[in-house]
Design a protein around this motif. Structure first.
Motif, PDB file in Angstrom:
ATOM      1  N   PRO A 190       0.810  -1.216   0.000  1.00 30.76           N
ATOM      2  CA  PRO A 190       0.000   0.000   0.000  1.00 30.76           C
ATOM      3  C   PRO A 190       0.843   1.265   0.000  1.00 30.76           C
ATOM      4  CG  PRO A 190       0.055  -0.950   2.194  1.00 30.76           C
ATOM      5  CD  PRO A 190       0.794  -1.912   1.295  1.00 30.76           C
ATOM      6  N   VAL A 191       0.361   2.264  -0.723  1.00 31.31           N
ATOM      7  CA  VAL A 191       0.909   3.609  -0.607  1.00 31.31           C
ATOM      8  C   VAL A 191       0.495   4.166   0.761  1.00 31.31           C
ATOM      9  CG1 VAL A 191       0.725   5.974  -1.493  1.00 31.31           C
ATOM     10  CG2 VAL A 191       0.846   4.035  -3.085  1.00 31.31           C
ATOM     11  N   PRO A 192       1.393   4.782   1.534  1.00 27.92           N
ATOM     12  CA  PRO A 192       0.971   5.378   2.808  1.00 27.92           C
ATOM     13  C   PRO A 192      -0.131   6.412   2.587  1.00 27.92           C
ATOM     14  CG  PRO A 192       3.357   5.241   2.708  1.00 27.92           C
ATOM     15  CD  PRO A 192       2.857   4.892   1.334  1.00 27.92           C
ATOM     16  N   CYS A 193      -1.250   6.232   3.277  1.00 30.73           N
ATOM     17  CA  CYS A 193      -2.413   7.102   3.083  1.00 30.73           C
ATOM     18  C   CYS A 193      -2.985   7.542   4.422  1.00 30.73           C
ATOM     19  CB  CYS A 193      -3.516   6.367   2.312  1.00 30.73           C
ATOM     20  SG  CYS A 193      -3.157   6.070   0.560  1.00 30.73           S
ATOM     21  N   VAL A 194      -3.380   8.799   4.491  1.00 28.19           N
ATOM     22  CA  VAL A 194      -4.209   9.273   5.593  1.00 28.19           C
ATOM     23  C   VAL A 194      -5.659   9.005   5.227  1.00 28.19           C
ATOM     24  CG1 VAL A 194      -2.549  11.008   6.320  1.00 28.19           C
ATOM     25  CG2 VAL A 194      -4.272  11.600   4.606  1.00 28.19           C
ATOM     26  N   LEU A 195      -6.528   9.009   6.224  1.00 26.55           N
ATOM     27  CA  LEU A 195      -7.931   8.670   5.999  1.00 26.55           C
ATOM     28  C   LEU A 195      -8.829   9.889   6.217  1.00 26.55           C
ATOM     29  CD1 LEU A 195      -8.126   5.204   7.817  1.00 26.55           C
ATOM     30  CD2 LEU A 195      -7.409   5.724   5.469  1.00 26.55           C
ATOM     31  N   HIS A 196      -9.975   9.871   5.515  1.00 30.40           N
ATOM     32  CA  HIS A 196     -10.987  10.910   5.646  1.00 30.40           C
ATOM     33  C   HIS A 196     -12.338  10.213   5.827  1.00 30.40           C
ATOM     34  CE1 HIS A 196      -7.892  13.691   4.167  1.00 30.40           C
ATOM     35  NE2 HIS A 196      -7.639  12.771   3.248  1.00 30.40           N
ATOM     36  N   PRO A 197     -12.575   9.588   6.989  1.00 29.60           N
ATOM     37  CA  PRO A 197     -13.759   8.736   7.167  1.00 29.60           C
ATOM     38  C   PRO A 197     -15.075   9.496   6.996  1.00 29.60           C
ATOM     39  CG  PRO A 197     -12.138   8.364   8.911  1.00 29.60           C
ATOM     40  CD  PRO A 197     -11.719   9.597   8.186  1.00 29.60           C
ATOM     41  N   GLU A 198     -16.048   8.795   6.434  1.00 27.20           N
ATOM     42  CA  GLU A 198     -17.372   9.369   6.206  1.00 27.20           C
ATOM     43  C   GLU A 198     -18.406   8.263   6.354  1.00 27.20           C
ATOM     44  OE1 GLU A 198     -19.978  11.352   2.552  1.00 27.20           O
ATOM     45  OE2 GLU A 198     -18.384   9.884   2.186  1.00 27.20           O
ATOM     46  N   GLN A 199     -19.429   8.510   7.141  1.00 28.87           N
ATOM     47  CA  GLN A 199     -20.478   7.517   7.346  1.00 28.87           C
ATOM     48  C   GLN A 199     -21.554   7.662   6.263  1.00 28.87           C
ATOM     49  OE1 GLN A 199     -22.525   7.574  11.219  1.00 28.87           O
ATOM     50  NE2 GLN A 199     -21.990   5.429  11.441  1.00 28.87           N
ATOM     51  N   VAL A 200     -21.937   6.531   5.680  1.00 32.88           N
ATOM     52  CA  VAL A 200     -22.960   6.503   4.635  1.00 32.88           C
ATOM     53  C   VAL A 200     -23.984   5.425   4.974  1.00 32.88           C
ATOM     54  CG1 VAL A 200     -21.382   7.339   2.840  1.00 32.88           C
ATOM     55  CG2 VAL A 200     -21.623   4.875   3.227  1.00 32.88           C
ATOM     56  N   VAL A 201     -25.090   5.414   4.227  1.00 35.86           N
ATOM     57  CA  VAL A 201     -26.153   4.430   4.421  1.00 35.86           C
ATOM     58  C   VAL A 201     -26.102   3.408   3.295  1.00 35.86           C
ATOM     59  CG1 VAL A 201     -28.650   4.070   4.523  1.00 35.86           C
ATOM     60  CG2 VAL A 201     -27.621   6.057   5.645  1.00 35.86           C
ATOM     61  N   GLU A 202     -26.244   2.134   3.658  1.00 32.26           N
ATOM     62  CA  GLU A 202     -26.231   1.045   2.683  1.00 32.26           C
ATOM     63  C   GLU A 202     -27.491   0.197   2.815  1.00 32.26           C
ATOM     64  OE1 GLU A 202     -21.513   0.115   2.001  1.00 32.26           O
ATOM     65  OE2 GLU A 202     -22.626  -1.194   3.349  1.00 32.26           O
ATOM     66  N   TYR A 203     -27.739  -0.591   1.769  1.00 36.64           N
ATOM     67  CA  TYR A 203     -28.834  -1.556   1.756  1.00 36.64           C
ATOM     68  C   TYR A 203     -28.286  -2.909   1.304  1.00 36.64           C
ATOM     69  CZ  TYR A 203     -31.777   2.547   2.263  1.00 36.64           C
ATOM     70  OH  TYR A 203     -32.350   3.699   2.731  1.00 36.64           O
ATOM     71  N   PRO A 204     -29.007  -4.008   1.585  1.00 33.32           N
ATOM     72  CA  PRO A 204     -28.451  -5.343   1.355  1.00 33.32           C
ATOM     73  C   PRO A 204     -28.165  -5.651  -0.106  1.00 33.32           C
ATOM     74  CG  PRO A 204     -30.409  -5.433   2.760  1.00 33.32           C
ATOM     75  CD  PRO A 204     -30.334  -4.046   2.211  1.00 33.32           C
ATOM     76  N   TYR A 205     -27.235  -6.567  -0.298  1.00 32.32           N
ATOM     77  CA  TYR A 205     -27.020  -7.156  -1.618  1.00 32.32           C
ATOM     78  C   TYR A 205     -28.346  -7.731  -2.098  1.00 32.32           C
ATOM     79  CZ  TYR A 205     -24.631  -9.755  -5.311  1.00 32.32           C
ATOM     80  OH  TYR A 205     -24.206 -10.229  -6.530  1.00 32.32           O
ATOM     81  N   ALA A 206     -28.640  -7.588  -3.381  1.00 33.76           N
ATOM     82  CA  ALA A 206     -29.984  -7.887  -3.904  1.00 33.76           C
ATOM     83  C   ALA A 206     -30.452  -9.300  -3.581  1.00 33.76           C
ATOM     84  CB  ALA A 206     -30.010  -7.650  -5.410  1.00 33.76           C
TER      85      ALA A 206
END
Length: 330
Positions: A190-206
């Protein structure tokens, strides 16, 4: 910098109200190249590792028939390519110098001995303070992921170690953190990366939608032009929590090897941050691009590739975090 996922093109819960109770949150991690420290959540950064705790070494057997690469040579190669692409205007010839080309040729000829010890490689560090959907054992507040950067069966992907710890207990941090000398594929570094976390809403796999809801959504897709799987259900990119996708294989049970419990999704390691539809591309990444090439590019900041561009889904047992984790490549 904040990363903001665009609103979904349609509110699927408004169209099909019965799907609303199935909504879950997930935290998109949004890794971007940077210089994280040991006290930061990161991909490819240094770990908050106690100086008196042995660094893990992979104890599994390995096949030595892959395309082995030295880690130091790969990092050197990336620096050369990044500099060359960074001065190459789009549409113009690759602006690499003869000296850089000769150095790349030299690196390609370097030998990498697959019989060297398989020291584990630091891949991710996630603090609960940064990742709302991260759930761990009582008292722990940080998750560390390491892997052996060689293919392991039956999934033909890196072998993982998950290490939970209480950050306050680490008072003397290991300064020189070991790394494997070689890896099977350069896409496991992996390339060294900082994170920018964001909460999102998901729904189930079909396939897991109740009753005839999947069939009705399929019919609706034909007339609406929207795609439930790629636009409305499960987020692209690295994420914690939420739902798992099964787009490469048919769904199969993820059961704990110790107790047989249905496992929960912990983390998704993705090859890219968004696909060709760009539905999940953050608003901040949709601005004007530079006239020069970017290396790594915006949609693949970690330069990790799983399989042929898939994702690695990591599961944990809800009964005990001491039970073995599970993985699926999709």
């Amino acid at each position: 910098m904040v990363r903001t996922t665009p609103p979904r093109p349609v509110d699927i819960a408004a169209v099909f109200p019965e799907i609303a109770p199935l909504a879950r949150t997930a935290t998109r991690l949004h890794p971007r190249p940077g210089t994280p420290g040991v006290h930061d959540s990161s991909i490819g950064g240094p770990l908050l590792w106690p100086s008196d705790e042995p660094w893990p070494v992979c104890g599994e057997s390995h096949e030595n028939g892959g395309d082995f690469t030295r880690l130091d040579a790969e990092r050197h190669r990336r620096r050369i390519l990044s500099a060359a692409w960074g001065r190459t205007r789009k549409g113009e010839q690759f602006a690499i110098t003869p000296e850089e080309r000769a150095e790349l040729d030299r690196l390609d000829k370097e030998c990498a001995d697959p019989d060297t010890p398989a020291t584990m490689l630091a891949v991710a560090q996630l603090f609960m303070r940064d990742v709302p959907d991260l759930v761990g054992p009582p008292g722990a507040d940080v998750l560390q992921l390491l892997w052996c950067p060689r293919d392991h069966g039956p999934h033909y992907c890196p072998s993982l170690i998950l290490r939970w710890r209480r950050s306050a207990d680490v008072t003397d941090v290991l300064a020189e953190q070991p790394e494997p000398e070689v890896m099977e594929y350069d896409t496991y570094l992996p390339v060294p990366c900082v994170l920018h976390p964001e909460q999102v809403v998901e729904y189930p796999y079909a396939d897991f939608l109740p009753g005839d809801l999947e069939e009705r959504i399929r019919t609706w897709e034909e007339s609406s032009g929207y795609d439930y799987f790629s636009e409305l259900s499960i987020a692209a990119g690295w994420k914690v929590g939420g739902y798992a996708a099964w787009n490469l294989t048919d769904p199969y049970p993820m059961l704990c090897e110790d107790c047989g419990a249905d496992m929960d999704l912990l983390l998704k390691v993705d090859s890219g941050e968004w696909d060709g539809t760009e539905s999940w591309r953050p608003l901040e990444d949709a601005g004007p691009e530079s006239e020069f090439h970017q290396h790594p590019n915006r949609s693949e900041p970690t330069e990790i590739t799983i399989g042929r561009g898939y994702a690695l889904w990591i599961f944990t047992c809800p009964i005990s975090f001491d039970h073995p984790h599970g993985v699926s490549m999709q």
